[in-house]
Design a protein around this motif. Structure first.
Motif, short mmCIF file in Angstrom:
data_model
loop_
_atom_site.label_atom_id
_atom_site.label_comp_id
_atom_site.label_asym_id
_atom_site.label_seq_id
_atom_site.Cartn_x
_atom_site.Cartn_y
_atom_site.Cartn_z
N GLY A 1 -54.76 -13.13 -25.48
CA GLY A 1 -54.96 -14.34 -26.26
C GLY A 1 -54.94 -14.11 -27.76
O GLY A 1 -54.94 -15.07 -28.53
N SER A 2 -54.93 -12.85 -28.20
CA SER A 2 -54.85 -12.56 -29.64
C SER A 2 -53.52 -13.07 -30.17
O SER A 2 -52.50 -13.03 -29.49
N ARG A 3 -53.56 -13.54 -31.40
CA ARG A 3 -52.35 -14.02 -32.07
C ARG A 3 -52.31 -13.38 -33.45
O ARG A 3 -53.35 -13.23 -34.08
N LEU A 4 -51.12 -12.98 -33.89
CA LEU A 4 -51.03 -12.40 -35.22
C LEU A 4 -49.64 -12.58 -35.79
O LEU A 4 -48.68 -12.83 -35.08
N CYS A 5 -49.58 -12.47 -37.10
CA CYS A 5 -48.32 -12.52 -37.82
C CYS A 5 -48.08 -11.15 -38.44
O CYS A 5 -49.03 -10.39 -38.65
N LEU A 6 -46.83 -10.85 -38.75
CA LEU A 6 -46.52 -9.59 -39.43
C LEU A 6 -45.24 -9.72 -40.22
O LEU A 6 -44.45 -10.63 -40.01
N THR A 7 -45.07 -8.79 -41.13
CA THR A 7 -43.82 -8.66 -41.89
C THR A 7 -43.10 -7.44 -41.35
O THR A 7 -43.69 -6.37 -41.22
N THR A 8 -41.81 -7.57 -41.04
CA THR A 8 -41.04 -6.46 -40.49
C THR A 8 -40.60 -5.52 -41.62
O THR A 8 -40.67 -5.86 -42.79
N THR A 9 -40.10 -4.35 -41.22
CA THR A 9 -39.67 -3.37 -42.22
C THR A 9 -38.48 -3.87 -43.04
O THR A 9 -38.27 -3.41 -44.16
N GLU A 10 -37.71 -4.82 -42.49
CA GLU A 10 -36.57 -5.38 -43.24
C GLU A 10 -36.92 -6.69 -43.92
O GLU A 10 -36.04 -7.41 -44.40
N GLY A 11 -38.22 -7.03 -43.99
CA GLY A 11 -38.66 -8.20 -44.72
C GLY A 11 -38.70 -9.49 -43.94
O GLY A 11 -38.96 -10.56 -44.50
N GLY A 12 -38.45 -9.44 -42.63
CA GLY A 12 -38.56 -10.63 -41.80
C GLY A 12 -40.02 -10.96 -41.55
O GLY A 12 -40.93 -10.19 -41.88
N THR A 13 -40.26 -12.11 -40.96
CA THR A 13 -41.60 -12.54 -40.60
C THR A 13 -41.63 -12.74 -39.10
O THR A 13 -40.65 -13.22 -38.51
N ALA A 14 -42.74 -12.36 -38.45
CA ALA A 14 -42.83 -12.49 -37.00
C ALA A 14 -44.20 -13.00 -36.60
O ALA A 14 -45.19 -12.81 -37.30
N TYR A 15 -44.23 -13.67 -35.45
CA TYR A 15 -45.45 -14.17 -34.83
C TYR A 15 -45.55 -13.54 -33.45
O TYR A 15 -44.58 -13.56 -32.68
N LEU A 16 -46.71 -12.96 -33.11
CA LEU A 16 -46.94 -12.33 -31.82
C LEU A 16 -48.11 -13.00 -31.12
O LEU A 16 -49.13 -13.30 -31.76
N ASN A 17 -47.96 -13.22 -29.82
CA ASN A 17 -49.03 -13.76 -29.00
C ASN A 17 -49.22 -12.78 -27.84
O ASN A 17 -48.27 -12.48 -27.12
#
Length: 112
Positions: free
Chosen positions: A73-89
């Motif tokens: 149930g954890s949710r988080l966002c991150l920035t990738t090494t190439e500058g993209g943005t991601a959302y993980l659930n």
């Protein structure tokens, strides 16, 4: 330990250290953990609407860290090494050894 790269056409998960990895998943403790080389991981509240790319980028800028415990149930966002943005659930997060399952949305890279 698994190394995850989200900047590919499809996410790449390896057991060998990938130079382009975005984060590492470790499943040997009480709960899986996600780690990165810098403060690019931003935990979100467990409930709420799916964030937009702009909301994820702001979350990382405001509260990015390099280590997050990942319970189901954890949710988080991150920035990738190439500058993209991601959302993980986090869909499943076994204690001890096991396979953690995540859903991932990536914006702003070759994968998008």
């Amino acid at each position: 330990m698994r190394y995850v790269d989200l900047d590919s056409t499809a996410p790449v998960v390896t057991t060998g250290d990938a130079k382009s990895r975005d984060f590492t998943v470790t499943t040997t403790g009480a709960a899986p953990s996600l780690s990165s080389r810098s403060d690019i991981l931003a935990p979100l509240p467990a409930s709420g609407p799916t964030p937009t790319e702009a909301q994820c980028a702001k979350a990382v800028a405001d509260s990015g860290t390099h280590h997050v415990e990942a319970a189901k149930g954890s949710r988080l966002c991150l920035t990738t090494t190439e500058g993209g943005t991601a959302y993980l659930n986090v869909l499943s997060a076994p204690s001890g050894r096991g396979i953690a399952k995540l859903t991932v949305t990536v914006w702003g890279t070759s994968a998008a």
